[in-house]
Design an enzyme around this catalytic site. Sequence first.
Site, PDB file in Angstrom:
ATOM      1  N   GLY A 283      51.016  16.914   2.253  1.00  0.00           N
ATOM      2  CA  GLY A 283      52.128  17.069   1.325  1.00  0.00           C
ATOM      3  C   GLY A 283      51.981  16.140   0.141  1.00  0.00           C
ATOM      4  CD  GLU A 284      51.507  16.932  -3.655  1.00  0.00           C
ATOM      5  OE1 GLU A 284      51.236  15.838  -4.204  1.00  0.00           O
ATOM      6  OE2 GLU A 284      50.669  17.843  -3.478  1.00  0.00           O
ATOM      7  CG  HIS A 339      45.317  16.802   9.466  1.00  0.00           C
ATOM      8  ND1 HIS A 339      45.051  18.116   9.225  1.00  0.00           N
ATOM      9  CD2 HIS A 339      45.229  16.179   8.266  1.00  0.00           C
ATOM     10  CE1 HIS A 339      44.825  18.291   7.930  1.00  0.00           C
ATOM     11  NE2 HIS A 339      44.912  17.136   7.318  1.00  0.00           N
ATOM     12  NE  ARG A 347      36.571  18.198   2.762  1.00  0.00           N
ATOM     13  CZ  ARG A 347      36.749  17.081   2.062  1.00  0.00           C
ATOM     14  NH1 ARG A 347      35.890  16.752   1.127  1.00  0.00           N
ATOM     15  NH2 ARG A 347      37.781  16.299   2.308  1.00  0.00           N
ATOM     16  CG  HIS A 349      40.157  24.070   9.536  1.00  0.00           C
ATOM     17  ND1 HIS A 349      40.550  24.955  10.511  1.00  0.00           N
ATOM     18  CD2 HIS A 349      40.410  24.694   8.353  1.00  0.00           C
ATOM     19  CE1 HIS A 349      41.026  26.059   9.944  1.00  0.00           C
ATOM     20  NE2 HIS A 349      40.926  25.933   8.649  1.00  0.00           N
TER      21      HIS A 349
END
Length: 516
Positions: A283-284, A339, A347, A349
């Site tokens: 997210g951000e 994650h 990458r 994944h």
Amino acid sequence: MTIENGKQFSDAISFFQERRLPEKARPAGYAALIDAYNLAVPLPIKLTAIGTRHKVYKEDNWHIYTPRHMPEATLEGHLVFALKYEGLDLTVLKRLFEAVSPEVIENIVKAKPTSSYARRLWFLYEWLLNRELSLPDAKTGTYAEVVDTTQQWAISGVTSTRHRVRNNLPGTRNFCPFVFRTPIIEQYMKANLSERARQTVSKLSADILARTAAFLLLKDSKSSYAIEGESPPQNRIQRWSRAIGEAGRRPLDLDELLRLQRIVIGDSRFIKLGLRQEGGFVGEHEHGSRLPLPEHISARPEDLPELVQGMLDFDRRFSCELDAVLAAAMLAFGFVYIHPFEDGNGRLHRYLIHHTLAQRGFSPAGFVFPVSAAILERIDDYRTVLESYSKRLLPLIEWEPTEKMNVHVLNDTGDFYRYFDATPHVEFLYACVEKTIEIDLPQEASFLKRYDRFRARIEALIEMPASTIDLLFHFLKQNEGRLSKRAREKEFSALNARETEQIEKIYVEVFASLSE
């Protein structure tokens, strides 16, 4: 409204949590259990309810059954209904088993010791919670499969004599995603894409095949970085393409994942390699305050060792019994949701997709499908597939910001990453694989054949180095088969008007027609 042991099963409703029902109906199966026991779990993609009409139908994310399908308004009634009509949702089942006393499940088994549903529930209780109920081993009853293979994919499994069931779960307690049978997936499997790829490859010369494979490999590496919004130098792209080209050759273990992460990251001065020691999110950050604005929250660092081991066990012990694309999606998307690393997860994944397809022999020997390129072309669909679970997961995660403006997860979330529904991910990945086989592979091979003809005809017309022919081709391609004024006056000023006209004609004849 029915009350059992203080738990209330709802009457007909129009809304269930944030989902609207297609008609006023009574939640059944998992929906009824989630509501009655207030289970904090990601809602199943499909929910069921009992309508008022004598018509079974599906609409949106609801499966509406008729009044004659109405289960008994008890824990056992809705559990049996769920197993019969909805398949397994291990997250719901585990949270439910944790919410009821062991005696409740024991009584269900004691009341119907030969029932396949009762014995499956008994097995699942002990398997999920890793503790035995106070029940003697089953003496009678036909062996039943834990996973109903008419609803979900499973492995051949092993028998559990204690419960008189066959444990055909496609994973371990640490990692066991599921895939439902859908017409889309069934159709892809019947298409036998792997064999179609081999047939296409068999028609190519060794030279064309080698060059096609090299181009598509590099294309996949570039696309994998592009998906992450990165434009690394060419040497990193080529280094990663070499790693992809070796996918499936080495057994997958933690050391191998760490080796691949190092290749992906390159410069690790500002990134801690290895399993995360802190929280993680996608997210951000809020402008100004820099507070996290997560779209997806990763697994807790304390859960990573078991989750990663679960994925590795899945790869070694279960993947081989499942369809290759099915297994690739289950492993790769499970990895990206978990994650496990601070960086490089996306990458890796996509690498795991290549690993599984190559290991299973789905890809022709020495060939890598440019799956990342297909994903990049369908980037919005890719994000939608990722969000199909992240959006259901996010509201259930309690977290607080850290001093580093990361996230610190406060509740137990491990099961959310162990038992997710990978059905939409399989459908998406199959579509990407189909594109690489039906479009990318033939198109690239066709282009190389055409380019060879173009080069041969240019060489027959005029002596020109290969690099100059390549430059000539790119100028023609950029200007729709015509040499621009700039090219005529600079790079190819040595050509006379007649030669230029002939070159342009050759380009059109070779590349304009679709015929071989």
